[in-house]
Motif scaffolding. Structure first.
Motif, mmCIF file in Angstrom:
data_model
loop_
_atom_site.group_PDB
_atom_site.id
_atom_site.type_symbol
_atom_site.label_atom_id
_atom_site.label_comp_id
_atom_site.label_asym_id
_atom_site.label_seq_id
_atom_site.Cartn_x
_atom_site.Cartn_y
_atom_site.Cartn_z
ATOM 1 N N LEU A 1 23.245 -28.158 51.709
ATOM 2 C CA LEU A 1 22.637 -26.864 51.482
ATOM 3 C C LEU A 1 23.691 -25.757 51.438
ATOM 4 O O LEU A 1 23.605 -24.854 50.609
ATOM 5 N N ILE A 2 24.661 -25.859 52.325
ATOM 6 C CA ILE A 2 25.703 -24.838 52.364
ATOM 7 C C ILE A 2 26.540 -24.878 51.091
ATOM 8 O O ILE A 2 26.828 -23.837 50.490
ATOM 9 N N LEU A 3 26.929 -26.072 50.648
ATOM 10 C CA LEU A 3 27.719 -26.184 49.419
ATOM 11 C C LEU A 3 26.932 -25.709 48.202
ATOM 12 O O LEU A 3 27.486 -25.101 47.292
ATOM 13 N N GLY A 4 25.647 -25.964 48.183
ATOM 14 C CA GLY A 4 24.810 -25.477 47.090
ATOM 15 C C GLY A 4 24.757 -23.961 47.074
ATOM 16 O O GLY A 4 24.788 -23.340 46.004
ATOM 17 N N GLN A 5 24.690 -23.361 48.246
ATOM 18 C CA GLN A 5 24.682 -21.901 48.332
ATOM 19 C C GLN A 5 26.016 -21.324 47.859
ATOM 20 O O GLN A 5 26.051 -20.306 47.172
ATOM 21 N N ILE A 6 27.112 -21.969 48.217
ATOM 22 C CA ILE A 6 28.433 -21.530 47.760
ATOM 23 C C ILE A 6 28.504 -21.600 46.235
ATOM 24 O O ILE A 6 28.977 -20.675 45.575
ATOM 25 N N ALA A 7 28.029 -22.698 45.650
ATOM 26 C CA ALA A 7 28.049 -22.846 44.191
ATOM 27 C C ALA A 7 27.213 -21.756 43.528
ATOM 28 O O ALA A 7 27.612 -21.185 42.515
ATOM 29 N N ARG A 8 26.046 -21.451 44.086
ATOM 30 C CA ARG A 8 25.210 -20.387 43.521
ATOM 31 C C ARG A 8 25.904 -19.031 43.622
ATOM 32 O O ARG A 8 25.834 -18.223 42.702
ATOM 33 N N SER A 9 26.594 -18.788 44.716
ATOM 34 C CA SER A 9 27.264 -17.496 44.860
ATOM 35 C C SER A 9 28.441 -17.366 43.885
ATOM 36 O O SER A 9 28.757 -16.278 43.430
ATOM 37 N N LEU A 10 29.087 -18.474 43.562
ATOM 38 C CA LEU A 10 30.195 -18.436 42.604
ATOM 39 C C LEU A 10 29.714 -18.121 41.196
ATOM 40 O O LEU A 10 30.437 -17.514 40.409
ATOM 41 N N THR A 11 28.511 -18.527 40.857
ATOM 42 C CA THR A 11 28.012 -18.340 39.494
ATOM 43 C C THR A 11 27.097 -17.142 39.351
ATOM 44 O O THR A 11 26.800 -16.743 38.244
ATOM 45 N N SER A 12 26.660 -16.549 40.444
ATOM 46 C CA SER A 12 25.676 -15.471 40.339
ATOM 47 C C SER A 12 26.255 -14.195 39.744
ATOM 48 O O SER A 12 25.533 -13.419 39.120
ATOM 49 N N GLU A 13 27.541 -13.944 39.901
ATOM 50 C CA GLU A 13 28.136 -12.711 39.383
ATOM 51 C C GLU A 13 28.420 -12.778 37.886
ATOM 52 O O GLU A 13 28.598 -11.765 37.249
ATOM 53 N N ASN A 14 28.494 -13.963 37.344
ATOM 54 C CA ASN A 14 28.754 -14.122 35.921
ATOM 55 C C ASN A 14 27.578 -14.876 35.302
ATOM 56 O O ASN A 14 27.449 -16.080 35.474
ATOM 57 N N PRO A 15 26.707 -14.186 34.564
ATOM 58 C CA PRO A 15 25.528 -14.859 34.005
ATOM 59 C C PRO A 15 25.861 -15.929 32.967
ATOM 60 O O PRO A 15 25.020 -16.749 32.643
ATOM 61 N N HIS A 83 36.434 -29.949 35.852
ATOM 62 C CA HIS A 83 35.030 -29.600 35.932
ATOM 63 C C HIS A 83 34.884 -28.109 36.189
ATOM 64 O O HIS A 83 35.806 -27.466 36.677
ATOM 65 N N PRO A 84 33.692 -27.544 35.889
ATOM 66 C CA PRO A 84 33.492 -26.110 36.113
ATOM 67 C C PRO A 84 33.710 -25.727 37.581
ATOM 68 O O PRO A 84 33.422 -26.502 38.489
ATOM 69 N N LEU A 85 34.199 -24.521 37.787
ATOM 70 C CA LEU A 85 34.497 -24.024 39.129
ATOM 71 C C LEU A 85 33.281 -24.091 40.041
ATOM 72 O O LEU A 85 33.402 -24.390 41.226
ATOM 73 N N ALA A 86 32.099 -23.860 39.520
ATOM 74 C CA ALA A 86 30.894 -23.887 40.332
ATOM 75 C C ALA A 86 30.593 -25.269 40.871
ATOM 76 O O ALA A 86 29.892 -25.412 41.871
ATOM 77 N N ASP A 87 31.130 -26.308 40.243
ATOM 78 C CA ASP A 87 30.895 -27.681 40.708
ATOM 79 C C ASP A 87 31.888 -28.105 41.778
ATOM 80 O O ASP A 87 31.739 -29.172 42.359
ATOM 81 N N TRP A 88 32.909 -27.324 42.037
ATOM 82 C CA TRP A 88 33.950 -27.729 42.985
ATOM 83 C C TRP A 88 33.436 -27.999 44.391
ATOM 84 O O TRP A 88 33.828 -28.969 44.999
ATOM 85 N N PRO A 89 32.548 -27.162 44.964
ATOM 86 C CA PRO A 89 32.090 -27.473 46.331
ATOM 87 C C PRO A 89 31.398 -28.816 46.382
ATOM 88 O O PRO A 89 31.474 -29.529 47.320
#
Length: 89
Positions: A1-15, A83-89
């Motif tokens: 859950l924490i890693l998923g939240q990190i991934a969402r925060s990385l992608t939320s600023e850039n649509p 791979h995309p940066l959002a997938d790193w966590p």
């Protein structure tokens, strides 16, 4: 859950970034056959190729020259960079 939240925060600023860049491709396709082909490429063929390349070729080649831990870490780093940066966590 924490890693998923990190991934969402990385992608939320850039649509333009999505957690999975293939999803917009699948949604935009109108033909069922095209969607099925994209699904098979992403869910079957890409993971199969990744396993064969990263574990079979890259890790095995590195293992001949380096210790197992260094080989595992280096092959994981190459995997992450491709791979995309959002997938790193």
């Amino acid at each position: 859950l924490i890693l998923g939240q990190i991934a969402r925060s990385l992608t939320s600023e850039n649509p333009n970034l999505t957690p999975n860049p293939v999803l917009p491709m699948m949604v935009s396709e109108r033909e069922l056959l095209s969607r099925l082909l994209i699904f098979l490429l992403v869910s079957v063929f890409a993971p199969l190729f990744e396993e064969l390349f990263f574990r079979g070729v890259l890790y095995t080649g590195l293992r001949r020259r380096l210790a197992w831990l260094a080989s595992a870490l280096l092959s994981a780093l190459v995997f992450a960079v491709l791979h995309p940066l959002a997938d790193w966590p």
